[in-house]
Motif scaffolding. Structure first.
Motif, PDB file in Angstrom:
ATOM      1  N   ALA A  23       0.855  -0.977   0.376  1.00 11.71           N
ATOM      2  CA  ALA A  23      -0.326  -0.202  -0.158  1.00 11.71           C
ATOM      3  C   ALA A  23       1.018   1.027  -0.018  1.00 11.71           C
ATOM      4  CB  ALA A  23      -0.873  -0.056   1.194  1.00 11.71           C
ATOM      5  N   THR A  24       1.947   1.479   0.488  1.00  5.73           N
ATOM      6  CA  THR A  24       2.769   2.033   0.717  1.00  5.73           C
ATOM      7  C   THR A  24       3.361   2.495  -0.433  1.00  5.73           C
ATOM      8  OG1 THR A  24       3.429   1.546   3.069  1.00  5.73           O
ATOM      9  CG2 THR A  24       4.783   3.441   1.943  1.00  5.73           C
ATOM     10  N   GLY A  25       3.553   1.588  -0.859  1.00  5.07           N
ATOM     11  CA  GLY A  25       4.741   1.612  -2.638  1.00  5.07           C
ATOM     12  C   GLY A  25       3.119   1.888  -3.949  1.00  5.07           C
ATOM     13  N   LEU A  26       2.393   1.386  -3.614  1.00  6.78           N
ATOM     14  CA  LEU A  26       1.448   2.293  -3.902  1.00  6.78           C
ATOM     15  C   LEU A  26       0.541   3.403  -4.584  1.00  6.78           C
ATOM     16  CD1 LEU A  26      -1.408  -0.947  -4.824  1.00  6.78           C
ATOM     17  CD2 LEU A  26       0.599  -0.578  -6.514  1.00  6.78           C
ATOM     18  N   VAL A  27       0.429   4.397  -3.288  1.00  8.17           N
ATOM     19  CA  VAL A  27       0.781   5.599  -2.513  1.00  8.17           C
ATOM     20  C   VAL A  27       1.308   6.635  -3.290  1.00  8.17           C
ATOM     21  CG1 VAL A  27       0.339   6.979  -0.967  1.00  8.17           C
ATOM     22  CG2 VAL A  27      -1.125   4.994  -0.677  1.00  8.17           C
ATOM     23  N   ALA A  28       3.149   6.517  -2.771  1.00  9.45           N
ATOM     24  CA  ALA A  28       3.628   7.341  -3.410  1.00  9.45           C
ATOM     25  C   ALA A  28       3.960   7.071  -4.716  1.00  9.45           C
ATOM     26  CB  ALA A  28       5.485   6.148  -2.870  1.00  9.45           C
ATOM     27  N   MET A  29       3.649   5.492  -5.737  1.00  6.16           N
ATOM     28  CA  MET A  29       3.443   6.041  -7.580  1.00  6.16           C
ATOM     29  C   MET A  29       2.933   6.604  -7.967  1.00  6.16           C
ATOM     30  SD  MET A  29       6.370   3.853  -8.416  1.00  6.16           S
ATOM     31  CE  MET A  29       6.174   3.270 -10.102  1.00  6.16           C
ATOM     32  N   LEU A  30       1.797   6.372  -7.597  1.00 10.19           N
ATOM     33  CA  LEU A  30       0.364   7.053  -7.967  1.00 10.19           C
ATOM     34  C   LEU A  30       0.470   8.523  -7.426  1.00 10.19           C
ATOM     35  CD1 LEU A  30      -2.619   4.878  -7.724  1.00 10.19           C
ATOM     36  CD2 LEU A  30      -1.416   5.119  -8.822  1.00 10.19           C
TER      37      LEU A  30
END
Length: 627
Positions: A281-288
C-alpha cells in the motif's frame, strides 16, 4: 518367535552425512540434471515465458495509448474508426497472447516436470531396496513413506512456483523498471525498487523465521502418521489387549501437538501477510502520488497515469503471493532435500566394482555352501581394551560345510544364532571386510568355492530360496503371492507349485480361487495357509540352494508330515540348510549341527548324536516325551 539379534546403530559417518544440512543451492543443483534431460522443453518453456511477459507488459502501454486516444472531440468520426480497430483489437490480442504463451509454457514443460518427479521417485525407490536390512529394521514406515510422498510433490511444487511465478515476476519487474526509467523520470524506478527491496527483505526474513514452525509441523505430522500406521498394522495385537483407547490417546496426543504447531504457524503467517500489505500500500501510494503530480504539472498524460497504475497492479498482484510462494519453495526444498538425503544414505552392503555374477552349474551340482571361521555380531564387538561400547557376539568362529545336493540341519535353543546363518547367507550383513575384522568379526562364506561378498547380490539371491518362519504376504491375490517366486510364471506353473505345497485344494475351494485376496500381510489366511503359500512360492522359484527356517512350524501334525515329505522330495539333489526346532523333521539330514550361544557344541548324524548321549540326545528325549 526367534530373535535375530539387536539392530546396530547407523555408522557414524553415515549418520553425520545424513544429518548435515544442505543449502538450497545444493538441492537445486541435485535437481537440475533431472530437468536438463528435457533441455529442449526447458528452453522452449523459457521462450514462451518471456513471450508471455512481453505481451503482459505491452497491455498497460496499449491501455495508455487507448486512454490518450480518447482525448478527441465529441462527434469526431475518427473516434469510431481509429480507436476500436487499431487499439481495442490490439489490446485484446495482447491479452490473448499472454494466456496463449502461458498455456504453451505449461503444456511444453509438463512432461519435463512429471518426468523429473518420476525419475527421482524411482531412483529413491530402487535405493531404498538396495539399503541394508539394518536400515529397514530401524526405519519407521509411516514417516518414511510420508517423506517420499512430500518429496515427490516438492518436485512439482518447486518447478511450478519457480518457473511459473518467481522467474516470470523477475522478468516483468526488469521490463517495467526499464520502461519507467526511460519513459519518465528515474524516481518511478527508485520508488519501485525500494518498495520491492523492503517487501522482499521483509518476506524472506519473516519466512525464514517461520520455517522452524513449519518444520515442526511436518515432524509432528510424520510422527502422528507413523503412530497411526504402526497401530493399524498391529490391529490384532491392539484387539488382543483391548487397547483401542490407549492407541487413540497416543494418537490424540500427537494430533494435539500438531494442532498447537499449526496454530503457531498460522499466527506468524497472519503477521507476514499484514506486513506485506502495508508495504504494498505504501509503494502504491508513493507511485500514484508521483504520477498524479506529473499529470498536474503537464509532464504526464492521463494515459501515463493509467499505465503506471496498471503496471503497479500487475507487479504487486504476484508479489502479494510472494510470501506464500517463497514459503512453499522453501518447504519444497526442505522436502526434496530429505528425499535426496535418502539417496545419499550409504549402502552398508554393496557390490564390489565390476563384481561378477555367481557361477553355478545349471543342475546345481557344484552349489556347495561353506561357512569358514565366521565370527559375527550385529553391533560392533567390544575389544579387550574398551568394554564400554560394543554388543553381544552372535556367532563364534563357526565353520561347517553343506556339500552340494546334501542337507545340513541346525538345531538349538532360541537366540543361539541359527537364523543369523540364513541372514548372512543371503548377505543381509557382511563378514570378513576390513571394517568387520577391526571390530573383531571375521571369516568368509563360500558358495561353489566363491566368496559371496565378491559376487553380485542379485545373482547370489537368485540362487537361494527360503521358506521363513514368519511369512509376510503382499496385499494381493494368492496367485500373485505364489508367482512372486518367479515373475511371469504361467497359471499352470503356479498351480503345480500349489499342488506340491498341498494348498491347491484350499485355493480351489475359495469362491474366487487363485484370485482370492490375502489381505494386509496375508492376515486373511491362517498361519498354516500362509506358510504353504510361502512353500509354493519357493518351489516355483526352484533355486539350487534352499533354506527352510522352521518351514512347517505353523502346520498341524498331519499337514506337517505331508509337507515334510514334499520338502524332502524337493530338496533331493539340492543344497539345503534346515533350521529347525522340531528334531523329528531333521532326522534324515546329512549332518546335524547343535548350536548354543553362537557356538557349535555338537555335530553329526541323528544316530551318531543320539549315541553321544549329549545335548542333542537330551533335546530328543524331551521332545519325544512331550509328543
Amino acid at each position: 518367535m526367534r530373535s535375530f539379534g539387536p539392530s546396530a546403530p547407523v555408522p557414524a559417518a553415515t549418520t553425520a552425512m545424513a544429518e548435515s544440512p544442505k543449502s538450497d543451492w545444493d538441492t537445486l543443483r541435485r535437481l537440475f540434471p533431472y530437468l536438463w534431460t528435457y533441455k529442449w522443453r526447458v528452453m522452449a518453456a523459457l521462450a514462451f515465458m518471456v513471450g508471455a511477459k512481453m505481451a503482459n507488459v505491452g497491455v498497460p502501454v496499449l491501455l495508455k495509448n487507448l486512454v490518450d486516444a480518447m482525448t478527441i472531440k465529441p462527434g469526431d468520426p475518427a473516434a469510431l474508426v481509429v480507436v476500436p480497430i487499431s487499439l481495442l483489437f490490439g489490446y485484446g490480442a495482447l491479452r490473448l497472447s499472454t494466456s496463449v504463451f502461458t498455456e504453451l509454457r505449461e503444456l511444453v514443460f509438463a512432461k519435463a516436470t512429471a518426468g523429473a518427479a518420476r525419475s527421482i521417485s524411482l531412483q529413491v525407490f530402487r535405493h531404498l531396496h538396495a539399503l541394508s536390512l539394518r536400515f529397514h529394521l530401524e526405519r519407521q514406515t509411516g514417516g518414511l513413506t510420508r517423506d517420499i510422498e512430500r518429496g515427490t510433490r516438492a518436485v512439482n511444487s518447486l518447478i511450478s512456483y519457480s518457473l511459473y511465478s518467481i522467474i516470470p515476476t523477475l522478468i516483468e519487474v526488469a521490463m517495467v523498471l526499464t520502461l519507467l526509467a526511460v519513459k519518465f523520470d528515474v524516481w518511478f524506478a527508485w520508488i519501485t525498487i525500494i518498495a520491492l527491496v523492503v517487501y522482499i527483505t521483509f518476506t524472506i526474513t519473516v519466512t525464514e523465521w517461520r520455517t522452524q514452525f513449519r518444520k515442526k509441523m511436518n515432524e509432528l505430522d510424520s510422527t502422528a502418521n507413523s503412530r497411526a500406521i504402526d497401530s493399524l498394522l498391529n490391529f490384532e495385537t491392539v484387539k488382543y489387549f483391548n487397547n483401542e483407547e490407549f492407541e487413540a490417546k497416543r494418537y490424540d496426543e500427537n494430533l494435539e501437538r500438531f494442532r498447537r504447531a499449526s496454530v503457531k504457524s498460522q499466527t506468524t503467517l497472519s503477521f507476514l501477510n499484514s506486513g506485506q500489505q502495508l508495504i504494498i500500500a505504501t509503494g502504491l501510494v508513493a507511485m500514484l502520488w508521483r504520477a498524479t503530480q506529473g499529470v498536474a504539472d503537464g509532464r504526464m498524460t492521463l494515459g501515463d497515469l493509467v499505465m503506471v497504475n496498471a503496471f503497479m497492479i500487475q507487479l504487486y498482484i504476484p508479489l502479494n503471493f510472494l510470501g506464500v510462494i517463497y514459503r512453499e519453495i522453501k518447504q519444497s526444498l526442505t522436502d526434496l532435500e530429505k528425499m535426496f538425503t535418502l539417496l545419499e544414505r550409504e549402502r552398508e552392503i554393496a557390490d564390489l566394482p565390476n563384481a561378477p555374477a555367481l557361477q553355478l552349474a545349471a543342475n546345481g551340482s557344484d552349489a556347495s555352501v561353506r561357512f569358514d571361521h565366521v565370527t559375527f555380531a550385529y553391533d560392533p564387538v567390544a575389544t579387550e581394551g574398551d568394554k564400554s561400547q560394543g554388543g553381544r557376539t552372535i556367532l563364534h568362529n563357526i565353520s561347517f560345510e553343506i556339500p552340494a545336493g546334501k542337507t545340513v540341519a541346525v538345531v538349538g535353543p532360541s537366540g543361539s544364532g541359527k537364523s543369523t546363518l540364513a541372514r548372512l547367507l543371503f548377505r543381509f550383513y557382511d563378514v570378513g571386510t576390513q571394517a568387520h575384522i577391526a571390530q573383531g568379526q571375521s571369516g568368509r562364506i563360500l558358495i561353489g568355492g566363491q566368496n559371496i561378498k565378491d559376487v553380485t547380490q542379485a545373482s547370489l539371491r537368485q540362487a537361494i530360496g527360503i521358506v521363513p518362519q514368519d511369512t509376510v504376504l503382499f496385499n494381493d491375490t494368492v496367485e500373485y503371492n505364489i508367482a512372486y517366486g518367479k515373475p511371469g510364471a504361467t497359471r499352470a506353473e503356479v498351480e503345480a507349485a500349489a499342488q506340491a505345497a498341498r494348498i491347491h485344494g484350499f485355493i480351489s475351494s475359495a469362491p474366487k480361487g487363485y484370485d482370492t485376496m490375502v489381505g494386509e500381510r496375508g492376515l486373511k489366511l491362517s498361519g498354516g495357509e500362509k506358510q504353504r503359500v510361502a512353500i509354493a512360492r519357493t518351489l516355483l522359484k526352484n533355486p539350487p540352494i534352499l533354506i527352510f527356517d522352521e518351514a512347517t512350524s505353523a502346520l498341524d501334525s498331519a499337514n506337517e508330515r505331508a509337507i515334510q515329505a514334499e520338502l524332502q522330495n524337493v530338496a533331493q539333489n539340492k543344497t539345503t540348510l534346515v533350521i529347525a526346532h522340531r528334531l523329528s523333521t531333521v532326522v534324515d539330514a546329512h549332518e546335524i549341527l547343535v548350536m548354543d550361544a553362537g557356538h557349535i557344541i555338537e555335530r553329526g548324524t541323528h544316530a551318531a548324536l543320539l549315541a553321544k548321549n549329549g545335548r542333542y540326545a537330551q533335546m530328543w528325549a524331551l521332545q519325544q516325551s512331550a509328543d
